[in-house]
Design a protein around this motif. Structure first.
Motif, PDB file in Angstrom:
ATOM      1  N   LYS A   3     -38.536  53.224 -48.592  1.00 18.28           N
ATOM      2  CA  LYS A   3     -38.900  54.570 -48.509  1.00 18.28           C
ATOM      3  C   LYS A   3     -38.082  55.645 -47.997  1.00 18.28           C
ATOM      4  O   LYS A   3     -37.884  56.538 -48.720  1.00 18.28           O
ATOM      5  CB  LYS A   3     -40.223  54.644 -47.389  1.00 18.28           C
ATOM      6  N   THR A   4     -37.005  55.307 -46.996  1.00 15.14           N
ATOM      7  CA  THR A   4     -36.264  55.925 -46.417  1.00 15.14           C
ATOM      8  C   THR A   4     -35.196  56.399 -47.701  1.00 15.14           C
ATOM      9  O   THR A   4     -34.716  57.410 -47.743  1.00 15.14           O
ATOM     10  CB  THR A   4     -35.623  55.507 -45.231  1.00 15.14           C
ATOM     11  N   THR A   5     -34.553  55.358 -48.347  1.00  9.23           N
ATOM     12  CA  THR A   5     -33.543  55.442 -49.165  1.00  9.23           C
ATOM     13  C   THR A   5     -34.162  56.385 -50.424  1.00  9.23           C
ATOM     14  O   THR A   5     -33.162  56.951 -51.040  1.00  9.23           O
ATOM     15  CB  THR A   5     -33.043  54.205 -49.578  1.00  9.23           C
ATOM     16  N   SER A   6     -35.202  56.204 -50.883  1.00 10.82           N
ATOM     17  CA  SER A   6     -35.740  56.690 -52.136  1.00 10.82           C
ATOM     18  C   SER A   6     -35.840  58.266 -52.003  1.00 10.82           C
ATOM     19  O   SER A   6     -35.924  58.979 -52.868  1.00 10.82           O
ATOM     20  CB  SER A   6     -37.409  56.555 -52.380  1.00 10.82           C
ATOM     21  N   GLU A   7     -35.773  58.831 -50.504  1.00 10.54           N
ATOM     22  CA  GLU A   7     -35.910  60.009 -50.374  1.00 10.54           C
ATOM     23  C   GLU A   7     -34.428  60.741 -50.229  1.00 10.54           C
ATOM     24  O   GLU A   7     -34.071  62.010 -49.876  1.00 10.54           O
ATOM     25  CB  GLU A   7     -36.548  60.578 -48.991  1.00 10.54           C
ATOM     26  N   MET A   8     -33.381  60.123 -50.226  1.00 14.03           N
ATOM     27  CA  MET A   8     -32.045  60.379 -49.908  1.00 14.03           C
ATOM     28  C   MET A   8     -31.680  61.271 -51.435  1.00 14.03           C
ATOM     29  O   MET A   8     -32.110  60.977 -52.429  1.00 14.03           O
ATOM     30  CB  MET A   8     -31.104  59.205 -49.868  1.00 14.03           C
ATOM     31  N   SER A   9     -30.507  62.084 -51.003  1.00 11.48           N
ATOM     32  CA  SER A   9     -29.935  62.589 -52.313  1.00 11.48           C
ATOM     33  C   SER A   9     -29.016  61.714 -53.183  1.00 11.48           C
ATOM     34  O   SER A   9     -28.844  60.733 -52.733  1.00 11.48           O
ATOM     35  CB  SER A   9     -28.949  63.783 -51.542  1.00 11.48           C
ATOM     36  N   LEU A  10     -28.895  62.326 -54.306  1.00 10.05           N
ATOM     37  CA  LEU A  10     -28.365  61.232 -55.254  1.00 10.05           C
ATOM     38  C   LEU A  10     -27.123  60.962 -54.791  1.00 10.05           C
ATOM     39  O   LEU A  10     -26.405  60.000 -54.866  1.00 10.05           O
ATOM     40  CB  LEU A  10     -28.115  62.152 -56.652  1.00 10.05           C
ATOM     41  N   GLU A  11     -26.143  62.124 -53.943  1.00 15.03           N
ATOM     42  CA  GLU A  11     -24.738  61.896 -53.585  1.00 15.03           C
ATOM     43  C   GLU A  11     -24.868  60.900 -52.730  1.00 15.03           C
ATOM     44  O   GLU A  11     -23.865  60.028 -52.483  1.00 15.03           O
ATOM     45  CB  GLU A  11     -24.440  63.165 -52.696  1.00 15.03           C
ATOM     46  N   GLU A  12     -25.761  60.585 -51.817  1.00 15.84           N
ATOM     47  CA  GLU A  12     -25.942  59.408 -50.774  1.00 15.84           C
ATOM     48  C   GLU A  12     -26.373  58.097 -51.406  1.00 15.84           C
ATOM     49  O   GLU A  12     -25.737  56.980 -50.772  1.00 15.84           O
ATOM     50  CB  GLU A  12     -26.817  59.916 -49.664  1.00 15.84           C
ATOM     51  N   LYS A  13     -27.257  58.101 -52.483  1.00 18.79           N
ATOM     52  CA  LYS A  13     -27.554  56.913 -52.905  1.00 18.79           C
ATOM     53  C   LYS A  13     -26.532  56.352 -53.392  1.00 18.79           C
ATOM     54  O   LYS A  13     -26.483  54.786 -53.651  1.00 18.79           O
ATOM     55  CB  LYS A  13     -28.714  57.184 -54.088  1.00 18.79           C
ATOM     56  N   ARG A  45     -34.338  70.122 -50.019  1.00 20.15           N
ATOM     57  CA  ARG A  45     -34.277  70.566 -51.357  1.00 20.15           C
ATOM     58  C   ARG A  45     -32.292  70.464 -51.811  1.00 20.15           C
ATOM     59  O   ARG A  45     -31.944  70.181 -52.768  1.00 20.15           O
ATOM     60  CB  ARG A  45     -34.560  71.914 -51.810  1.00 20.15           C
ATOM     61  N   GLN A  46     -31.927  70.925 -50.296  1.00 22.44           N
ATOM     62  CA  GLN A  46     -30.231  70.984 -50.564  1.00 22.44           C
ATOM     63  C   GLN A  46     -29.794  69.615 -50.407  1.00 22.44           C
ATOM     64  O   GLN A  46     -28.588  69.479 -50.455  1.00 22.44           O
ATOM     65  CB  GLN A  46     -29.742  71.938 -49.368  1.00 22.44           C
ATOM     66  N   GLY A  47     -30.534  68.568 -50.010  1.00 19.47           N
ATOM     67  CA  GLY A  47     -29.897  67.145 -50.068  1.00 19.47           C
ATOM     68  C   GLY A  47     -29.634  66.926 -48.859  1.00 19.47           C
ATOM     69  O   GLY A  47     -28.711  65.846 -48.588  1.00 19.47           O
ATOM     70  N   MET A  48     -30.169  67.187 -47.529  1.00 22.91           N
ATOM     71  CA  MET A  48     -29.798  66.809 -46.315  1.00 22.91           C
ATOM     72  C   MET A  48     -29.930  65.471 -45.967  1.00 22.91           C
ATOM     73  O   MET A  48     -31.127  64.979 -46.336  1.00 22.91           O
ATOM     74  CB  MET A  48     -30.257  67.910 -45.263  1.00 22.91           C
ATOM     75  N   THR A  49     -29.132  64.831 -45.424  1.00 28.76           N
ATOM     76  CA  THR A  49     -29.307  63.450 -45.016  1.00 28.76           C
ATOM     77  C   THR A  49     -29.926  63.522 -43.510  1.00 28.76           C
ATOM     78  O   THR A  49     -29.112  63.938 -42.810  1.00 28.76           O
ATOM     79  CB  THR A  49     -27.894  62.570 -44.935  1.00 28.76           C
ATOM     80  N   THR A  50     -31.158  62.852 -43.344  1.00 37.39           N
ATOM     81  CA  THR A  50     -31.698  62.967 -41.799  1.00 37.39           C
ATOM     82  C   THR A  50     -30.954  62.031 -41.088  1.00 37.39           C
ATOM     83  O   THR A  50     -30.429  60.925 -41.568  1.00 37.39           O
ATOM     84  CB  THR A  50     -33.327  62.641 -42.023  1.00 37.39           C
ATOM     85  N   MET A  51     -31.307  61.893 -39.865  1.00 36.51           N
ATOM     86  CA  MET A  51     -30.647  60.757 -38.900  1.00 36.51           C
ATOM     87  C   MET A  51     -31.211  59.626 -39.169  1.00 36.51           C
ATOM     88  O   MET A  51     -30.294  58.452 -39.065  1.00 36.51           O
ATOM     89  CB  MET A  51     -30.957  61.239 -37.363  1.00 36.51           C
ATOM     90  N   LYS A  52     -32.567  59.417 -39.525  1.00 37.60           N
ATOM     91  CA  LYS A  52     -33.045  58.171 -39.996  1.00 37.60           C
ATOM     92  C   LYS A  52     -32.471  57.767 -41.020  1.00 37.60           C
ATOM     93  O   LYS A  52     -32.111  56.470 -41.411  1.00 37.60           O
ATOM     94  CB  LYS A  52     -34.679  58.291 -40.329  1.00 37.60           C
ATOM     95  N   GLN A  53     -32.139  58.372 -42.225  1.00 36.75           N
ATOM     96  CA  GLN A  53     -31.495  57.959 -43.481  1.00 36.75           C
ATOM     97  C   GLN A  53     -30.197  57.649 -43.121  1.00 36.75           C
ATOM     98  O   GLN A  53     -29.898  56.675 -43.785  1.00 36.75           O
ATOM     99  CB  GLN A  53     -31.705  59.187 -44.432  1.00 36.75           C
ATOM    100  N   ASP A  54     -29.566  58.471 -42.377  1.00 40.12           N
ATOM    101  CA  ASP A  54     -27.970  58.165 -41.883  1.00 40.12           C
ATOM    102  C   ASP A  54     -27.954  56.803 -41.100  1.00 40.12           C
ATOM    103  O   ASP A  54     -27.022  55.810 -41.260  1.00 40.12           O
ATOM    104  CB  ASP A  54     -27.386  59.055 -41.045  1.00 40.12           C
ATOM    105  N   GLY A  55     -28.978  56.705 -40.570  1.00 36.29           N
ATOM    106  CA  GLY A  55     -29.231  55.401 -39.574  1.00 36.29           C
ATOM    107  C   GLY A  55     -29.489  53.888 -40.510  1.00 36.29           C
ATOM    108  O   GLY A  55     -28.933  52.940 -40.319  1.00 36.29           O
TER     109      GLY A  55
END
Length: 571
Positions: free
Chosen positions: A472-482, A540-550
């Motif tokens: 769920k967390t990774t699916s919401e990440m930007s393409l750049e981060e994926k 929309r701008q593709g911000m990585t949240t703290m949870k996603q970074d974690g």
């Protein structure tokens, strides 16, 4: 020897090895120390290689394994000088740990001690860090404090009959050796153990000393509560505080020479119902400069941060609760920006680390030198870059905005739980929305998570619940981060070993979110948006949240899923 082996293995080039060999010859450092300083290979790899070359077994030993009867065979000064330590003793046979078994002087000293004390021995190779850890066994916290307390009890009994003036007697006691020794022992063990804070707390029957390690408080020792006034008074004297003022909190600072380097201690005292409590924050000015990678900033976050440096003006805000590492991040940014051609001035409360080449000023609200007044003065000092410790009120916020608008790079912190709350908070402080888009460059938020011990972490299969959270967390990440994520069927969990004192974790790293002030967000700010609207634009701008970074750090094996969920989801 080792440098040439690294050349043979293709780890370093011959020219690099030659320059390092010259450095070894012209300095007092050993070959191993220079290799590790340059971070060419890990300590375990280096000593594993050395073990193969010398054909001496490598051992990792915990302090719990070493018995005091073994230590007694080699005095501490000799152990320290020759980098040699007894590991175990069985009758007249010793297992000996040596960092440099090839050192002839160390071998000769060992032979002499063996003849003198009539023991036989077998040598094992141990690493530099393992030796330093084992050396502490010669002086345990409990043993040293107990000895000092016994001396103190003798002193108190001698003077008990003729104590009249309690204040002058207290001053005399805290200046004498026993109580000074108790405080010195506590400080040294905290620094050696890598603690960030020392808590000295009164209880009904005992005085408790706790050390904060990797963000968690651990009880280290208990002492008689009757010596609390003397302990607190000694700390106050070191910090130049009033020792007879026990009704109100006091703040101070002092430096002490420990382990061959100056360590700063930031002191806070607080009156409680059971007596005064003191907390000491440990600040090591000689610590190595922290890189963004060390902090845990990578991927999109690193790109966004570096792009914000290209601007010659604007505000970079760091947000998060107390103790989340905001100041460390700002110091790392200042370290990058610190060049000969720029004038950097900071306004701090308090100054945590002294930085060469930067003009650092301490605010003193009690005499009217506040962040706002200090910022007015700084603007007359021809600064290029300004750091303000914290934006606390409307006046400071307004001056900071003005400074950023008039061609200065301004760094500061703001107490909000995440990046989304920073813009509404500034508007609540009375800043007009139209002033924010041309002023703000970047808003950061962060928390600290414990890193898994690299020596004992274990692979565990992803269960359904963990897989669901990660998916769920990774699916919401930007393409750049994926693109930077390597998916696996397993993650890592803590275990506990000798290296990490059975905690399963060793050290901490940041998890971050970076909000860019884009053109679309600039237009949105003019409408005085709430956090929900800012969140939509951030996604929309593709911000990585703290949870996603974690979660990225979980998948990289740096930390555990439980640790990220514990920290990232707390509000």
């Amino acid at each position: 020897m080792l440098l040439q082996e690294l050349v043979k293995k293709g780890i370093i080039e011959k020219s690099k090895a030659t320059s390092l060999e010259y450095e070894v010859k012209t300095s007092t450092k050993k070959e191993e120390e220079i290799i590790l300083e340059k971070r060419i290979v890990s300590e375990d790899f280096l000593f594993g290689l050395k073990s193969q070359l010398l054909k001496i077994p490598l051992r990792i030993v915990s302090t719990e394994e070493i018995k005091l009867n073994a230590l007694e065979t080699i005095p501490e000064p000799s152990a320290k000088y020759y980098n040699v330590i007894p590991l175990s003793k069985k009758e007249n046979h010793l297992e000996i740990g040596m960092v440099y078994p090839e050192d002839l002087k160390a071998r000769e000293a060992l032979e002499f001690l063996a003849r003198q004390n009539r023991f036989t021995y077998k040598v094992h190779l141990i690493t530099i860090s393992n030796f330093r850890e084992l050396l502490k066994k010669y002086r345990t916290l409990k043993k040293e404090v107990t000895r000092a307390l016994e001396e103190l009890e003798v002193e108190l009994k001698k003077k008990e009959e003729r104590v009249k003036d309690k204040k002058s007697e207290l001053e005399r006691i805290v200046e004498e050796a026993p109580i000074s020794k108790v405080v010195a022992v506590i400080l040294r063990h905290a620094v050696e153990g890598g603690a960030s804070d020392i808590h000295i707390e009164p209880g009904r029957e005992k005085l408790r000393v706790r050390f904060r390690l990797d963000g968690i408080l651990h009880a280290s020792i208990f002492m008689p509560v009757r010596i609390l006034p003397a302990i607190i008074a000694r700390i106050k004297i070191l910090s130049n505080l009033k020792i007879d003022e026990m009704r109100v909190p006091q703040d101070g600072r002092f430096s002490a020479q420990l382990e061959g380097r100056n360590i700063d201690f930031r002191v806070s005292t607080l009156p409680t119902s059971l007596g005064e409590k003191s907390v000491l924050r440990i600040l090591d000015p000689g610590r190595k400069s922290t890189t963004f990678e060390d902090l845990g900033i990578d991927g999109r976050n690193l790109r966004v941060l570096k792009e914000s440096f290209k601007k010659t003006y604007g505000m970079i805000l760091s947000t998060g609760p107390t103790g989340s590492g905001k100041s460390t991040t700002l110091y790392a940014i200042l370290n990058i920006l610190n060049e000969e051609g720029v004038n950097i001035i900071t306004l701090e409360d308090p100054i945590e680390y002294y930085m060469e080449g930067i003009n650092q000023s301490q605010v003193r609200p009690e005499i009217g030198y506040s962040f706002a007044n200090g910022l007015r003065s700084i603007l007359r000092q021809d600064p290029d870059i300004i750091m303000v410790g914290e934006i606390r009120d409307e006046e400071t916020a307004s001056l900071a905005i003005h400074a950023a608008l008039t061609g200065h790079v301004l760094l500061s912190t703001l107490h909000t739980s995440n990046t989304l709350g920073a813009i509404p908070r500034l508007i609540d402080m009375g800043i007009e929305p139209f002033l924010l888009p041309p002023t703000l460059s970047l808003i950061m938020a962060q928390r600290l998570v414990r890193k898994l011990c690299p020596y004992c972490k274990k692979k565990i299969a992803l269960n359904k619940e963990a897989e669901k959270i990660i998916d769920k967390t990774t699916s919401e990440m930007s393409l750049e981060e994926k693109k930077t994520i390597k998916r696996a069927k397993y993650i890592y969990a803590p275990v506990g070993c000798k290296r990490c004192n059975n905690a399963g974790y060793s050290g901490r790293i940041g998890i971050f979110e970076f909000l860019e002030i884009t053109e679309a967000l600039s237009k949105l700010i003019l409408t005085k948006p709430g956090e929900d609207e800012i969140e939509k634009e951030a996604k929309r701008q593709g911000m990585t949240t703290m949870k996603q970074d974690g979660i990225k750090k979980v998948l990289a094996g740096i930390t555990s899923l439980e640790e990220v969920l514990r920290v990232a989801e707390e509000k």
